[in-house]
Design an enzyme around this catalytic site. Structure first.
Site, short mmCIF file in Angstrom:
data_model
loop_
_atom_site.label_atom_id
_atom_site.label_comp_id
_atom_site.label_asym_id
_atom_site.label_seq_id
_atom_site.Cartn_x
_atom_site.Cartn_y
_atom_site.Cartn_z
N GLU A 155 0.83 -1.14 -0.14
CA GLU A 155 0.07 0.11 0.00
C GLU A 155 0.68 1.38 -0.04
O GLU A 155 1.68 1.44 0.61
CB GLU A 155 -0.79 0.19 1.42
CG GLU A 155 -1.87 1.09 1.28
CD GLU A 155 -2.70 1.05 2.55
OE1 GLU A 155 -3.70 1.87 2.61
OE2 GLU A 155 -2.53 0.14 3.17
N GLU A 256 -12.91 2.49 4.15
CA GLU A 256 -11.81 2.82 5.35
C GLU A 256 -11.91 4.35 5.70
O GLU A 256 -10.98 4.88 5.57
CB GLU A 256 -10.43 2.21 4.75
CG GLU A 256 -9.54 2.32 6.01
CD GLU A 256 -8.30 2.05 5.57
OE1 GLU A 256 -7.63 0.95 6.11
OE2 GLU A 256 -7.64 2.52 4.51
#
Length: 279
Positions: A155, A256
């Site tokens: 990520e 998220e």
């Protein structure tokens, strides 16, 4: 297309956190979702007691939701840390100890995506040595993921909020993905495209989607500024997700985002209830 054509899951480490961990899967199910994801739930322990693992596994199963994504041990998250795998010494050892534990837990719930946060730069440590350690540990994690039929995610975060994290652009994260795949020959490392982080970095999101959709294994969203629900900021998330679909991405989209001052159950009004269950 639009939001109704996506497959969403709820990140239970940022939403429903007003509830104890074991109550969150059922809360997500009550809100209409059938899939969830988690950061590593035990920030202080890469190898929690079996009873803790069993309790969380039971809560997910009892709620009737699927675990679709799990972070490997990442240190204090939320908190000052941004991963452990490139941090020399005890933290990288804790990451290694966590790999098989996390993979086993993921496999028991049919989870096929493990996210490995890279870790911050450390004062006094040679960045090249940190990168070499990172590649070694990512290769170990990729092999463990392969054993359970999962992908390993890498990520990119955002520089304003994570100034010591070295992967603060899509090209930087994808470069690591390529190195891991070359090192293992497994081709199961993938890019985690978090549109919030990339937007905070000022990246050209349509261009990122065009270039990297094919190597993307998971997508996460939040609006900017503020990291709130879609519609609370200025990011054209619906259109961006449409672009991803058009580029061939058919995977999960993780919610998220922060609920703000409302209970988590009240921050999904942007998404019709009938569109929350995975299809």
């Amino acid at each position: 297309m639009g939001f109704a054509d996506q497959r969403f899951n709820v990140n239970l480490s940022i939403l429903f956190t007003e509830l104890p961990l074991l109550e969150r899967p059922a809360a997500a199910a009550a809100a209409g979702f059938t899939a969830v994801e988690l950061w590593w739930p035990w920030a202080d322990s890469p190898t929690p007691e079996q009873s803790e693992l069993d309790a969380l596994r039971g809560a997910v199963r009892d709620a009737g939701v699927r675990l679709t994504g799990l972070n490997l041990y990442a240190g204090q998250l939320p908190g000052p840390d941004r991963g452990a795998l490139s941090v020399p010494g005890e933290e990288s050892e804790r990451f290694r100890a966590n790999i098989d534990v996390a993979a086993g837990f993921a496999e028991s719930l049919g989870c096929t995506a493990l996210n490995a946060l890279y870790g911050n730069r450390v004062d006094g440590a040679d960045p090249a040595e940190q990168d070499a350690l990172a590649l070694e540990n990512l290769a170990l994690a990729a092999r463990a993921a392969d054993r359970i039929g999962a992908v390993l995610l890498v990520e990119a975060l955002n520089q304003p909020e994570s100034p010591r994290y070295p992967l603060v652009s899509a090209p930087a994260a994808v470069g690591v993905v390529d190195k891991v795949n070359a090192a293992t020959g497994l081709d199961n490392a993938r890019f985690l495209m978090d549109l919030y982080h990339l937007a905070m970095n000022g990246e050209d999101l349509p261009r990122v989607i065009e270039r990297y959709a094919a190597v993307t294994g998971h997508v996460q969203i939040a609006d900017t500024p503020g990291r709130g629900a879609p519609g609370t900021g200025s990011l054209p998330l619906e259109g961006l997700l449409d672009r991803l679909r058009e580029a061939g991405y058919e995977g999960w989209v993780g919610l998220e985002y922060k609920p703000g001052d409302r209970p988590s159950a009240e921050v999904f009004d942007w998404l019709p209830r009938e569109a929350r269950a995975a299809r």
